[in-house]
Enzyme design. Structure first.
Site, PDB file in Angstrom:
ATOM      1  N   THR A 162     -48.444 -43.300 -39.711  1.00 48.38           N
ATOM      2  CA  THR A 162     -49.331 -42.534 -40.580  1.00 48.38           C
ATOM      3  C   THR A 162     -50.312 -43.434 -41.510  1.00 48.38           C
ATOM      4  O   THR A 162     -49.717 -44.362 -41.987  1.00 48.38           O
ATOM      5  CB  THR A 162     -49.016 -41.412 -41.084  1.00 48.38           C
ATOM      6  OG1 THR A 162     -50.021 -40.865 -42.158  1.00 48.38           O
ATOM      7  CG2 THR A 162     -47.654 -41.673 -41.997  1.00 48.38           C
ATOM      8  N   TYR A 205     -43.176 -37.412 -47.988  1.00 50.11           N
ATOM      9  CA  TYR A 205     -43.875 -37.718 -46.578  1.00 50.11           C
ATOM     10  C   TYR A 205     -44.408 -39.145 -46.474  1.00 50.11           C
ATOM     11  O   TYR A 205     -43.809 -39.757 -45.530  1.00 50.11           O
ATOM     12  CB  TYR A 205     -44.937 -36.932 -46.224  1.00 50.11           C
ATOM     13  CG  TYR A 205     -45.535 -37.037 -44.947  1.00 50.11           C
ATOM     14  CD1 TYR A 205     -44.986 -36.790 -43.882  1.00 50.11           C
ATOM     15  CD2 TYR A 205     -47.030 -37.680 -44.890  1.00 50.11           C
ATOM     16  CE1 TYR A 205     -45.509 -37.023 -42.380  1.00 50.11           C
ATOM     17  CE2 TYR A 205     -47.431 -38.263 -43.671  1.00 50.11           C
ATOM     18  CZ  TYR A 205     -46.873 -37.670 -42.374  1.00 50.11           C
ATOM     19  OH  TYR A 205     -47.399 -38.057 -41.246  1.00 50.11           O
TER      20      TYR A 205
END
Length: 345
Positions: free
Chosen positions: A128, A168
């Site tokens: 990501t 995250y």
């Protein structure tokens, strides 16, 4: 053809990938805990695809945090796409341990399975852009409907310093670096794809993740929409078919791509602000105005993120083909024509 393991193969990206692999004639193992909304519908769809394709489909219900189960599923795999994981920043803040086990430990388990029982596999990891953090040192200029970088005309390159922000970001970043290092230390033919906003068919978006799909679903169902911040945050968006083309090209050029990281997104040519520009497009498709409410900025929300995708083009000849308006229109029509799949949302 190849024996392929796809973790998270019943999710949005995973199901689209598995369908393509089945149609290419591969022997595909889907490893998924089926916890995400829409997974059951995706599995039913994949069974239909398998029934008419040259490939074979095996579904294993399991969690990537369970190493023994994962190891059995990876036995003999020649290719592993690691797509499973916890996907929302907000969820990671609420439950950082579960986020760590799904993303950091889960990725470590995939790599160990690749090292110990798979067949000299290629490992492609879905990372990501959040590994770059808030990029507070990067200049941003505010315009009428969007923010833009002051000095990054091509977007953020892979050389941008890593700055894990939020649980995250930390868990995905840990996985990102483990995947790189398993190439250096163990010779695993691994590739890291630092993905931007991916959207497309079979995306059961929620407010915390998959915002393009979520806004379309919410608008069609007349659900309330909340915009966090001012709606001028810019993202580069990439349609699912273009992402899968990138996967195919990276695999086809593995002699060059192994051990590398790539920013994979729409790039500077495929950007939009999340509501100031996307809102009017969605209203045109819907044929009416859409009421929204505004709330405070969420932690770690970048004013702008655009991927510099030139390294991918140099190394394996990939560029997006589907523009923003075409992609959004395709997804809008697919959601509208398949509203029965969204009854639970």
């Amino acid at each position: 053809m190849a024996r392929i393991l796809v973790t998270g193969g019943a999710g949005f990206i995973g199901s689209n990938l598995v369908a393509r692999l089945l149609q290419q004639g591969h022997d595909v193992v889907v490893y998924d805990n089926l916890s995400r909304s829409g997974c059951d519908a995706n599995v039913a769809w994949l069974n239909e695809i398998a029934a008419t394709s040259a490939g074979t489909l095996h579904l294993v219900r399991g969690d990537v945090a369970d190493f023994e189960s994962l190891q059995r599923a990876a036995e003999g795999a020649q290719r592993i796409y690691h797509l499973a994981g916890q996907v929302a920043v907000t969820t990671s803040v609420k439950d950082p341990r579960a986020d760590f086990e799904a993303n950091a430990l889960g990725t470590f388990n995939v790599l160990e399975a690749a090292r110990l029982v798979a067949d000299n596999p290629i490992v492609l990891y879905s990372s990501t852009n959040k590994v770059y953090g808030g990029m507070e040192d990067v200049g941003v200029v505010e315009e009428a409907t969007r923010y833009r970088y002051a000095h990054l005309p091509f977007g953020v390159p892979e050389t941008q310093p890593l700055d894990f922000h939020s649980p995250y970001g930390c868990s995905k970043g840990a996985g990102d670096q483990y995947v790189r290092d398993y190439h250096r230390i163990y010779g695993i033919r691994s590739v890291v794809m630092r993905q931007s906003c991916i959207y497309g068919y079979r995306q059961f978006g929620i407010e915390d993740q998959g915002w393009v799909a979520w806004f379309i679903i919410a608008a069609l169902k007349s659900r309330p929409i909340t915009i966090y911040g001012d709606g001028k945050q810019v993202r580069d968006v990439l349609f699912i078919d273009d992402l899968l083309d990138a996967y195919d090209a990276a695999i086809a050029h593995i002699d060059r791509t192994a051990g590398n990281v790539y920013n994979i997104g729409g790039g500077p040519e495929n950007t939009m602000s999340i509501w100031a520009e996307f809102g009017p497009l969605l209203e045109r498709l819907l044929g009416r105005t859409i009421p929204v409410t505004y709330a405070d900025w969420r932690p770690g929300d970048q004013r702008v993120y655009i991927s510099d995708i030139r390294k991918a083009e140099r190394d394996f000849g990939w560029r997006p083909k589907i523009g923003v308006e075409e992609g959004v229109t395709r997804l809008f029509h697919w959601v509208r024509d398949n509203m029965h799949l969204f009854a639970h949302l």
